[in-house]
Design a protein around this motif. Structure first.
Motif, PDB file in Angstrom:
ATOM      1  N   PHE A  15       4.404  14.386   2.993  1.00 27.77           N
ATOM      2  CA  PHE A  15       4.651  12.542   2.661  1.00 27.77           C
ATOM      3  C   PHE A  15       3.743  12.322   1.391  1.00 27.77           C
ATOM      4  O   PHE A  15       2.724  12.695   1.157  1.00 27.77           O
ATOM      5  N   GLU A  16       4.555  11.673   0.313  1.00 25.52           N
ATOM      6  CA  GLU A  16       3.951  11.177  -0.774  1.00 25.52           C
ATOM      7  C   GLU A  16       4.521   9.943  -1.023  1.00 25.52           C
ATOM      8  O   GLU A  16       5.761   9.640  -1.295  1.00 25.52           O
ATOM      9  N   SER A  17       3.383   8.868  -1.256  1.00 25.76           N
ATOM     10  CA  SER A  17       3.940   7.646  -1.437  1.00 25.76           C
ATOM     11  C   SER A  17       4.098   7.418  -3.018  1.00 25.76           C
ATOM     12  O   SER A  17       3.719   8.060  -3.972  1.00 25.76           O
ATOM     13  N   LEU A  18       5.103   6.438  -3.021  1.00 30.92           N
ATOM     14  CA  LEU A  18       5.434   6.021  -4.457  1.00 30.92           C
ATOM     15  C   LEU A  18       4.221   5.628  -5.227  1.00 30.92           C
ATOM     16  O   LEU A  18       4.074   5.910  -6.562  1.00 30.92           O
ATOM     17  N   GLU A  19       3.386   4.639  -4.651  1.00 25.62           N
ATOM     18  CA  GLU A  19       2.132   4.181  -5.326  1.00 25.62           C
ATOM     19  C   GLU A  19       1.059   4.736  -4.492  1.00 25.62           C
ATOM     20  O   GLU A  19       1.079   5.153  -3.333  1.00 25.62           O
ATOM     21  N   PRO A  20      -0.020   5.528  -5.327  1.00 25.46           N
ATOM     22  CA  PRO A  20      -1.213   6.049  -4.837  1.00 25.46           C
ATOM     23  C   PRO A  20      -1.746   5.231  -3.800  1.00 25.46           C
ATOM     24  O   PRO A  20      -2.136   3.838  -3.977  1.00 25.46           O
ATOM     25  N   LYS A  21      -2.070   5.723  -2.479  1.00 32.08           N
ATOM     26  CA  LYS A  21      -2.612   4.948  -1.429  1.00 32.08           C
ATOM     27  C   LYS A  21      -2.165   3.777  -0.868  1.00 32.08           C
ATOM     28  O   LYS A  21      -2.756   2.767  -0.536  1.00 32.08           O
ATOM     29  N   TYR A  59      -4.681   4.945   3.518  1.00 31.96           N
ATOM     30  CA  TYR A  59      -3.481   4.379   2.775  1.00 31.96           C
ATOM     31  C   TYR A  59      -3.689   2.692   3.087  1.00 31.96           C
ATOM     32  O   TYR A  59      -3.866   2.316   4.295  1.00 31.96           O
ATOM     33  N   ALA A  60      -3.276   1.751   2.236  1.00 34.58           N
ATOM     34  CA  ALA A  60      -2.867   0.523   2.593  1.00 34.58           C
ATOM     35  C   ALA A  60      -1.316   0.529   3.034  1.00 34.58           C
ATOM     36  O   ALA A  60      -0.602   1.109   2.112  1.00 34.58           O
ATOM     37  N   VAL A  61      -0.895  -0.017   4.107  1.00 33.46           N
ATOM     38  CA  VAL A  61       0.435  -0.258   4.415  1.00 33.46           C
ATOM     39  C   VAL A  61       0.932  -1.686   4.743  1.00 33.46           C
ATOM     40  O   VAL A  61       0.532  -2.537   5.147  1.00 33.46           O
ATOM     41  N   THR A  62       2.315  -1.824   3.587  1.00 35.49           N
ATOM     42  CA  THR A  62       2.851  -3.042   3.894  1.00 35.49           C
ATOM     43  C   THR A  62       3.981  -2.595   4.717  1.00 35.49           C
ATOM     44  O   THR A  62       4.996  -1.888   4.579  1.00 35.49           O
ATOM     45  N   PHE A  63       3.955  -3.131   5.930  1.00 36.83           N
ATOM     46  CA  PHE A  63       4.766  -3.010   7.358  1.00 36.83           C
ATOM     47  C   PHE A  63       5.741  -4.139   7.564  1.00 36.83           C
ATOM     48  O   PHE A  63       5.344  -5.088   7.655  1.00 36.83           O
TER      49      PHE A  63
END
Length: 478
Positions: A15-21, A59-63
């Motif tokens: 898993f790699e997020s589009l934005e770092p962390k 990570y910060a998560v926008t859910f």
């Protein structure tokens, strides 16, 4: 590093997020026309635990998790009950939040409703019409499947194969049987909103595309839901979103398996379901099942596999949690220290932390994570028998609390975990219980064993179990 099974590619991927962390995640929520069943609980829990693990990983998560609050089922149910659709959906949104609270499942970062995003839905539909991916038929608007050559890439089937056995809206006016509604012209007695094609309401699939794009952008990290949504819902979301934006929609598609009863999917259509509130209030399990017990049971099987709902499974979950909370009660007691056992404890805590994280990183493998916690419980029990200082006891309890927080477990004190809501004279406060235990201790000191036994029986009748210790004191639990 976290790896997730991506339904879109069919493999487990790093898993790699589009934005770092920063992770942006959208999960399809419930259609609010009835109470939630255990299958809904599993899906909600899986993605809440994924969110918790991502946050533990830094990570910060926008859910975002939506409510579908306008739909054929909602309209039909409201007409059946002779109430407005607004009243019906408001009731079941509140009921959903109540059920999630019982399970210890927190609100998503945002919980949009379809009816609050009509302008976004109309705008997205209009874009598809203008780009030649959709067409109008007397106030209805359909997505043209043939105009999107990649249709079927999530479910790995061609449109002509998908048509067989699929739930397809029958309309001879459509250019292709698999074309699906983006906008439905108003019918008498139905709610409607204005649009360039006349008053109407959205189709199911366009709602989620509009809401996810609105809150997370045209491309985001994770899209989740139950396996039953792979086709047609998520397949259609991909087609209409990618066609409208010209960009990839979601990068990782994560789907949880079904809850089954006698090897059949639990569903309202089959009538083989148990609502969450039935589990806690009306069923054979209501006497002992708590939110934490149900969580443990749902997490005991890997999220991608089917989960068989059973009496035995719930009892096994209770027995497992009882073992943990019995240990926590022992850790709260004073005791002698042993340097040898303390060194072994520290090593076990460090090893468990690494193994726990490795299990969760391996496609959210909660059964492995639970097994690691069980092994740690065994090690701590051994160390206790040899002697642990108050500081080391606290360190062990904190480790269980920290790791358990990822799963939503072990956050209660013992009496809170074992306590069930009772009514009337059956309800006893902690102070009342401890007063009776003190009275029993005094009776034993006076050698009034008849009174001491009487108090034990009174407590037992109210669900309080006493455990007499070698130093003459007693420990209790509900």
């Amino acid at each position: 590093m976290l790896k997730l099974f991506n339904t879109l590619t069919g493999v487990k991927e790093p898993f790699e997020s589009l934005e770092p962390k920063h992770v942006r995640m959208y999960v399809c929520g419930v259609t609010v026309y009835d109470y939630c069943h255990v299958g809904h609980a599993r899906s909600a829990l899986v993605f809440e635990v994924l969110r918790r693990h991502l946050e533990r990983s830094g990570y910060a998560v926008t859910f975002v998790k939506n409510f579908t609050d306008v739909d054929d089922k909602i309209i039909g149910r409201a007409q059946q009950l002779e109430v407005s659709w607004e009243e019906l959906t408001s009731k079941y949104i509140d009921a959903y939040h109540d059920d999630m609270h019982r399970l210890g499942i927190a609100h998503a970062s945002r919980e949009p409703k379809a009816t609050d995003h009509m302008q976004d839905i109309v705008s997205l539909t209009d874009t598809l019409v203008r780009k030649g991916f959709a067409y109008q038929l007397n106030g209805d608007v359909y997505f043209q499947v043939d105009a999107y050559p990649a249709y079927g890439r999530l479910s790995k089937r061609r449109p002509e194969d998908l048509q067989a056995g699929a739930r397809v809206e029958i309309d001879e006016r459509k250019r292709h049987p698999m074309d699906f509604a983006l906008w439905k012209h108003r019918k008498p007695g139905e709610p409607s909103w204005p649009s360039p094609w006349g008053p109407g309401r959205p189709g199911w699939h366009i709602e989620c595309s509009a809401m996810s794009i609105k809150h997370l952008g045209e491309t985001f990290d994770i899209h989740g839901g139950g396996m039953d949504l792979i086709f047609p819902h998520h397949e259609n979301e991909i087609a209409q979103s990618c066609a409208a934006t010209g960009k990839e929609f979601a990068r990782y598609w994560v789907h949880n398996g079904f809850v089954q009863v006698n090897r059949e999917k639990m569903s309202k259509s089959l009538g083989n379901f148990f609502t969450i509130r039935e589990i806690f209030e009306k069923s054979n399990w209501s006497d002992f099942v708590t939110g934490e017990i149900l969580r443990y049971f749902l997490l005991s099987t890997h999220y991608h596999s089917p989960l068989e709902f059973s009496d035995q499974g719930l009892h096994d979950a209770k027995q497992a949690l009882d073992g943990f909370y019995d240990l926590f009660a022992r850790l709260a007691e004073p005791g002698p220290a042993s340097p040898q056992s303390e060194g072994r404890l520290l090593e076990a805590l460090n090893d468990t932390g690494r193994s726990f994280d490795n299990g969760m990183d391996n496609d959210l493998n909660t059964p492995v994570a639970l097994a690691e916690l069980q092994m740690l419980r065994s090690e701590v029990n051994k160390s206790l028998s040899e002697g642990l200082s108050t500081q080391e006891r606290r360190r062990a309890r904190d480790a269980f609390r920290s790791l358990g927080a990822v799963l939503g477990l072990f956050q209660a004190d013992g009496w809170e975990y074992t306590g069930k809501a009772r009514s009337g004279s059956e309800e006893q406060s902690v102070a009342e219980i401890e007063a009776q235990i003190a009275e029993r201790a005094e009776a034993k000191r006076r050698k009034d064993f008849k009174r001491a036994d009487q108090i034990r029986h009174e407590l037992s009748a109210r669900g309080i179990i006493l455990e007499d210790r070698s130093d003459g004191t007693s420990r209790w639990k509900r």
